[in-house]
Design a protein around this motif. Sequence first.
Motif: not given
Ligand SMILES: [Zn+2]
Length: 88
Positions: A16, A21, A38, A40-41
């Motif tokens: 990110c 993000h 988000c 991803h995270c």
């Molecule tokens: Zn993220």
Amino acid sequence: MQKTTNKTPFLPKMYCSIFGHDYQVTKKVTYYVKEYTCSHCKKQLTTNSNGNLIELTPKFKEINAILERIHEKRIQRSKMKTITSSIY
Ligand SMILES: [Zn+2]
């Protein structure tokens, strides 16, 4: 022992910080307020009363839950109105 995983070699947070993000709408609270996560995270954001994106803290989660309830009631009431107005 070696595990075979298809995960990206990056840590999500590192990903990110490099690519930014990737927020996706996870919940529509009202017409204007949405919750984003988000992919991803898993960082969560929400829209505040000024229309800005802010971090979704437990306090804002609570506020959104209340907003959602009010919003649902409002929709139900407007539906009722259209039903009754079509009868009369
Ligand atoms: Zn993220």
